[in-house]
Enzyme design. Structure first.
Site, PDB file in Angstrom:
ATOM      1  CB  VAL A  80      51.414  45.433  33.225  1.00  0.00           C
ATOM      2  CG1 VAL A  80      51.146  45.302  34.717  1.00  0.00           C
ATOM      3  CG2 VAL A  80      52.840  44.988  32.891  1.00  0.00           C
ATOM      4  CB  ALA A  81      46.913  45.983  34.904  1.00  0.00           C
ATOM      5  CG  ASP A 112      43.655  33.940  35.023  1.00  0.00           C
ATOM      6  OD1 ASP A 112      42.627  33.264  35.207  1.00  0.00           O
ATOM      7  OD2 ASP A 112      43.657  35.160  34.874  1.00  0.00           O
ATOM      8  CE  LYS A 172      43.129  35.569  31.287  1.00  0.00           C
ATOM      9  NZ  LYS A 172      42.024  36.487  31.255  1.00  0.00           N
ATOM     10  N   GLY A 189      49.048  38.262  32.273  1.00  0.00           N
ATOM     11  CA  GLY A 189      50.508  38.319  32.157  1.00  0.00           C
ATOM     12  C   GLY A 189      51.217  37.966  33.463  1.00  0.00           C
TER      13      GLY A 189
HETATM   14  O1  C5P Z   1      43.649  35.054  41.794  1.00  0.00           O
HETATM   15  P1  C5P Z   1      43.963  36.422  41.320  1.00  0.00           P
HETATM   16  O2  C5P Z   1      44.974  37.111  42.183  1.00  0.00           O
HETATM   17  O3  C5P Z   1      44.270  36.504  39.881  1.00  0.00           O
HETATM   18  O4  C5P Z   1      42.598  37.255  41.507  1.00  0.00           O
HETATM   19  C1  C5P Z   1      42.598  38.650  41.624  1.00  0.00           C
HETATM   20  C2  C5P Z   1      41.259  39.130  42.185  1.00  0.00           C
HETATM   21  O5  C5P Z   1      40.221  38.942  41.228  1.00  0.00           O
HETATM   22  C3  C5P Z   1      40.759  38.399  43.426  1.00  0.00           C
HETATM   23  O6  C5P Z   1      41.296  38.950  44.601  1.00  0.00           O
HETATM   24  C4  C5P Z   1      39.251  38.614  43.331  1.00  0.00           C
HETATM   25  O7  C5P Z   1      38.907  39.893  43.783  1.00  0.00           O
HETATM   26  C5  C5P Z   1      39.005  38.589  41.836  1.00  0.00           C
HETATM   27  N1  C5P Z   1      38.594  37.246  41.363  1.00  0.00           N
HETATM   28  C6  C5P Z   1      37.323  36.796  41.662  1.00  0.00           C
HETATM   29  N2  C5P Z   1      36.932  35.562  41.227  1.00  0.00           N
HETATM   30  C7  C5P Z   1      37.762  34.787  40.492  1.00  0.00           C
HETATM   31  C8  C5P Z   1      39.055  35.233  40.166  1.00  0.00           C
HETATM   32  C9  C5P Z   1      39.440  36.489  40.615  1.00  0.00           C
HETATM   33  O8  C5P Z   1      36.547  37.482  42.331  1.00  0.00           O
HETATM   34  N3  C5P Z   1      37.336  33.613  40.060  1.00  0.00           N
END
Ligand code: C5P
Length: 318
Positions: free
Chosen positions: A106-107, A147, A13, A112
């Site tokens: 990645v990252a 995501d 995405k 991904g």
């Molecule tokens: O949910 P996911 O593991 O992809 O999110 C990774 C990190 O990104 C979260 O631990 C948070 O620190 C940050 N995040 C956030 N607000 C969001 C999505 C992600 O602060 N809406």
């Protein structure tokens, strides 16, 4: 061992809009985003096995955890918990061997990991004959990554909450031509959100709102207007952490891109081209300018996680 397997293709995405609201007590941020799935994809195969395992091949494979921290394996566990709750019987060989063929870096800000989790859910739902609805799969996905629910749907979709509350966007049938510029190294999503908070320095932050301009441009299917309406609150902190991204973005605009933006928390930059041949020119120019590690062309919107192959499935479970 019998070869009962399902293979799912799942898209990367980009975020055409990413507006980040205040930090929530749970450590996430409320946001309004416009997700857009693109034709760059991973393929995930799950095969019935005695126990769970994961093998990763392809782009950046050595950076993907091949243990319980792998998001695809987390998704498998989350789905197994649902089967237990509902009394659904999983076939005897309840373990899964997951193979991830990565093309999505990645990252990179392209989701991904969340995509692979979504693919694993779709594949196991099929392997185990669960027949969950899309809404049910989205709920499980949301627990695994912010995501991941979007990767199930694909297309162009508005995300709210921490990105997991999805509503379809009214858009034209237009097909957009994108060029991606990959950077050396990755950026940690929590670190980029943390940098945004630091730069905001405790100042009040408005509740995020959907961009009327972008939505009108998408309804009209007008690439010039879409290009001008792209926005991402995480771009400034990502560029602060990796200043070379400024050169990448500027180079794309100098080469005639209709718009340029850091994708999600970066460091991938994406550019909107006028059409397919402009996308090729742009990709060649960016590559020659030496402002990124590599380039790729992609079109969007792409479909969400889709089963592309199954073997021996009829004989599993029942
Ligand atoms: O949910 P996911 O593991 O992809 O999110 C990774 C990190 O990104 C979260 O631990 C948070 O620190 C940050 N995040 C956030 N607000 C969001 C999505 C992600 O602060 N809406």
């Amino acid at each position: 061992m019998a070869n009962y397997s399902v293979t799912v293709r799942v898209p990367a995405k980009i975020n055409l809009q990413l507006t980040v609201g205040p930090l929530r007590p749970d450590g996430y941020h409320d946001l309004v985003t416009v997700f857009h799935a693109i034709s760059l994809s991973d393929e995930v195969t799950v095969e019935a096995a005695d126990g769970d395992s994961v093998t990763v091949t392809g782009e950046g494979a050595d950076q993907v955890p091949a243990d319980r921290d792998n998001l695809a394996l987390k998704a498998v566990s989350a789905l197994r918990a649902v089967t237990a709750l509902r009394g659904i019987r999983i076939p005897d060989m309840a373990g899964v061997a997951v193979t991830i063929r990565k093309r999505i870096p990645v990252a990179a800000g392209l989701a991904g990991g969340s995509a692979d989790a979504a693919a694993a859910l779709v594949a196991c739902d099929e392997l185990w004959h669960m027949g969950l609805s899309q809404a049910e799969l989205c709920e499980v996905a949301a627990g695994v990554g912010s995501d991941a629910a979007f990767a199930l749907l694909g297309g162009t979709v508005v995300g709210q909450g921490r990105g997991e509350r999805l509503t379809s966007a009214l858009v034209s049938q237009a097909r957009y031509h994108w060029v991606l510029a990959f950077a050396d190294g990755g950026l940690s999503t929590p670190a980029v959100y943390g940098m945004l908070d630091k730069r905001r320095d405790g100042a009040p932050v408005a509740e995020p709102e959907l961009s009327n301009e972008l939505m009108a441009a998408l309804r009209a299917g007008n690439p010039e207007r879409v290009g001008k309406s792209l926005s991402n609150d995480l771009q400034a902190p990502a560029v602060a952490m990796l200043p070379a991204l400024r050169h990448t973005l500027d180079a794309g605009l100098d080469f005639g891109a209709l718009g340029a933006l850091v994708s999600g928390s970066g460091p991938t930059c994406f550019f909107l081209a006028r059409d397919a041949s402009h996308a090729t020119d742009l990709a060649v120019a960016l590559s020659a300018a030496g402002v990124c590690r590599g380039v790729a062309r992609a079109t969007g919107p792409a479909s969400g996680a889709t089963v592309i192959d199954r073997a021996g499935i009829d004989r599993v479970g029942g």
